[in-house]
Motif scaffolding. Structure first.
Motif, mmCIF file in Angstrom:
data_model
loop_
_atom_site.group_PDB
_atom_site.id
_atom_site.type_symbol
_atom_site.label_atom_id
_atom_site.label_comp_id
_atom_site.label_asym_id
_atom_site.label_seq_id
_atom_site.Cartn_x
_atom_site.Cartn_y
_atom_site.Cartn_z
ATOM 1 N N ALA A 102 0.840 -1.204 0.000
ATOM 2 C CA ALA A 102 0.000 0.000 0.000
ATOM 3 C C ALA A 102 0.874 1.254 0.000
ATOM 4 C CB ALA A 102 -0.935 -0.003 1.211
ATOM 5 N N GLN A 103 1.950 1.245 0.776
ATOM 6 C CA GLN A 103 2.849 2.405 0.820
ATOM 7 C C GLN A 103 3.546 2.615 -0.522
ATOM 8 O OE1 GLN A 103 3.099 4.617 3.488
ATOM 9 N NE2 GLN A 103 4.030 5.809 1.828
ATOM 10 N N ALA A 104 3.944 1.527 -1.174
ATOM 11 C CA ALA A 104 4.591 1.632 -2.486
ATOM 12 C C ALA A 104 3.657 2.266 -3.515
ATOM 13 C CB ALA A 104 5.063 0.259 -2.953
ATOM 14 N N ILE A 105 2.386 1.911 -3.464
ATOM 15 C CA ILE A 105 1.404 2.490 -4.383
ATOM 16 C C ILE A 105 1.284 3.999 -4.141
ATOM 17 C CG2 ILE A 105 -1.037 2.531 -5.029
ATOM 18 C CD1 ILE A 105 -1.038 -0.533 -4.337
ATOM 19 N N ARG A 106 1.190 4.385 -2.881
ATOM 20 C CA ARG A 106 1.096 5.810 -2.539
ATOM 21 C C ARG A 106 2.375 6.550 -2.947
ATOM 22 N NH1 ARG A 106 -2.883 7.615 0.731
ATOM 23 N NH2 ARG A 106 -4.345 6.059 1.519
ATOM 24 N N ASP A 107 3.531 5.952 -2.631
ATOM 25 C CA ASP A 107 4.799 6.580 -2.979
ATOM 26 C C ASP A 107 4.968 6.736 -4.486
ATOM 27 O OD1 ASP A 107 5.404 6.695 -0.286
ATOM 28 O OD2 ASP A 107 6.911 5.085 -0.348
ATOM 29 N N ALA A 108 4.428 5.791 -5.247
ATOM 30 C CA ALA A 108 4.559 5.852 -6.708
ATOM 31 C C ALA A 108 4.058 7.182 -7.248
ATOM 32 C CB ALA A 108 3.813 4.686 -7.354
ATOM 33 N N VAL A 109 2.939 7.670 -6.712
ATOM 34 C CA VAL A 109 2.405 8.949 -7.195
ATOM 35 C C VAL A 109 2.933 10.137 -6.398
ATOM 36 C CG1 VAL A 109 0.323 8.023 -8.276
ATOM 37 C CG2 VAL A 109 0.253 8.658 -5.876
ATOM 38 N N ASP A 110 3.013 9.998 -5.077
ATOM 39 C CA ASP A 110 3.374 11.135 -4.226
ATOM 40 C C ASP A 110 4.863 11.447 -4.220
ATOM 41 O OD1 ASP A 110 0.698 11.313 -3.537
ATOM 42 O OD2 ASP A 110 0.940 10.240 -1.638
ATOM 43 N N VAL A 111 5.707 10.423 -4.268
ATOM 44 C CA VAL A 111 7.151 10.614 -4.187
ATOM 45 C C VAL A 111 7.801 10.577 -5.566
ATOM 46 C CG1 VAL A 111 9.316 9.665 -3.254
ATOM 47 C CG2 VAL A 111 7.233 9.639 -1.857
ATOM 48 N N TYR A 112 7.365 9.630 -6.409
ATOM 49 C CA TYR A 112 8.050 9.391 -7.684
ATOM 50 C C TYR A 112 7.335 9.960 -8.902
ATOM 51 C CZ TYR A 112 10.721 6.378 -4.657
ATOM 52 O OH TYR A 112 11.496 5.910 -3.640
ATOM 53 N N GLY A 113 6.131 10.499 -8.746
ATOM 54 C CA GLY A 113 5.426 11.145 -9.849
ATOM 55 C C GLY A 113 5.049 10.222 -10.990
ATOM 56 N N CYS A 114 4.700 8.983 -10.686
ATOM 57 C CA CYS A 114 4.359 8.003 -11.736
ATOM 58 C C CYS A 114 2.920 8.172 -12.199
ATOM 59 C CB CYS A 114 4.578 6.588 -11.216
ATOM 60 S SG CYS A 114 6.307 6.256 -10.841
ATOM 61 N N ALA B 205 -7.137 3.787 -4.584
ATOM 62 C CA ALA B 205 -8.042 4.924 -4.792
ATOM 63 C C ALA B 205 -7.266 6.246 -4.753
ATOM 64 C CB ALA B 205 -9.146 4.919 -3.736
ATOM 65 N N HIS B 206 -6.298 6.340 -3.862
ATOM 66 C CA HIS B 206 -5.451 7.533 -3.746
ATOM 67 C C HIS B 206 -4.678 7.765 -5.057
ATOM 68 C CE1 HIS B 206 -2.626 10.365 -1.859
ATOM 69 N NE2 HIS B 206 -1.665 9.681 -2.458
ATOM 70 N N ALA B 207 -4.080 6.701 -5.584
ATOM 71 C CA ALA B 207 -3.316 6.816 -6.833
ATOM 72 C C ALA B 207 -4.220 7.200 -7.998
ATOM 73 C CB ALA B 207 -2.593 5.499 -7.121
ATOM 74 N N GLU B 208 -5.375 6.561 -8.090
ATOM 75 C CA GLU B 208 -6.301 6.871 -9.182
ATOM 76 C C GLU B 208 -6.834 8.303 -9.076
ATOM 77 O OE1 GLU B 208 -9.054 3.604 -8.841
ATOM 78 O OE2 GLU B 208 -7.913 2.415 -10.307
ATOM 79 N N ALA B 209 -7.071 8.777 -7.846
ATOM 80 C CA ALA B 209 -7.551 10.148 -7.658
ATOM 81 C C ALA B 209 -6.520 11.168 -8.114
ATOM 82 C CB ALA B 209 -7.906 10.386 -6.182
ATOM 83 N N ARG B 210 -5.275 10.779 -8.149
ATOM 84 C CA ARG B 210 -4.199 11.673 -8.604
ATOM 85 C C ARG B 210 -3.863 11.442 -10.073
ATOM 86 N NH1 ARG B 210 -4.625 11.872 -3.705
ATOM 87 N NH2 ARG B 210 -3.753 13.391 -2.285
ATOM 88 N N GLY B 211 -4.717 10.701 -10.762
ATOM 89 C CA GLY B 211 -4.585 10.537 -12.210
ATOM 90 C C GLY B 211 -3.735 9.370 -12.664
#
Length: 192
Positions: A144-156, A177-183
């Motif tokens: 779950a943290q890796a998924i969040r970091d993918a968008v929040d830290v690494y801009g994927c 859901a967090h990752a999808e909400a960020r596109g």
């Protein structure tokens, strides 16, 4: 029956990944532009030709990547969730093969033509192996943290997950859901 379902799941995941990587960028000059003609034809999109496309960052939540195995692979720094003090080197081989399928290599002499050769791979190690070869995954909270970091830290913009969960998990569902909400587009094989 289970093997057939896994095969269908893998085919669906490949199709979704191809579709995600062929989404036109904001800077593409042609409507329906796509990074790789073969990938575009596989899912029925029009190829972009020489349209300028910015690099799409793809989080590869997998076993890591061995850069020497795919010379010229566009690779960004990532993180090892299994061994936090460790590197993102692939000790199993799966992540490296998938990175080659996605991004190929930047140099023509490497003879690897990926689905999206302009994509930049961000290795987020969820599964690795000890020096004795025993495999270990980082667990659901780390996934779950890796998924969040993918968008929040690494801009994927694309997140490929080569892991699965047998039971529903609220933290994992919230991270997706967090990752999808960020596109971001999140892709995972049903067979996993």
């Amino acid at each position: 029956m289970r093997a057939a379902a896994a095969a269908v799941g893998r085919r669906l995941a490949v199709w979704l990944l191809l579709a995600a990587l062929c989404v036109p960028s904001a800077r593409a000059s042609a409507a329906g532009a796509c990074l790789n003609q073969w990938a575009c034809e596989a899912i029925g999109l029009e190829a972009a030709g020489d349209a300028p496309l910015y690099p799409v960052r793809v989080a590869l939540i997998d076993t890591g990547v061995t850069p020497a195995a795919v010379p010229g692979l566009p690779l960004a720094p990532g993180r090892n969730y299994v061994f936090p003090d460790g590197d993102t080197e692939d000790r199993i081989g799966h992540g490296t093969r998938l990175a080659g399928i996605i991004a190929g290599a930047a140099r023509a002499e490497s003879r690897v033509d990926g689905v999206a050769p302009g994509a930049v791979i961000v290795p987020l190690v969820y599964q690795s192996a000890h020096s004795g070869g025993v495999r270990q995954n980082a667990g659901t909270p780390a996934l779950a943290q890796a998924i969040r970091d993918a968008v929040d830290v690494y801009g994927c913009r694309v997140i490929n997950i080569s892991a699965g969960q047998r039971r529903p998990d609220d933290a994992l569902r919230d991270a997706v859901a967090h990752a999808e909400a960020r596109g971001a587009i999140v892709v995972a094989a049903a067979g996993n």
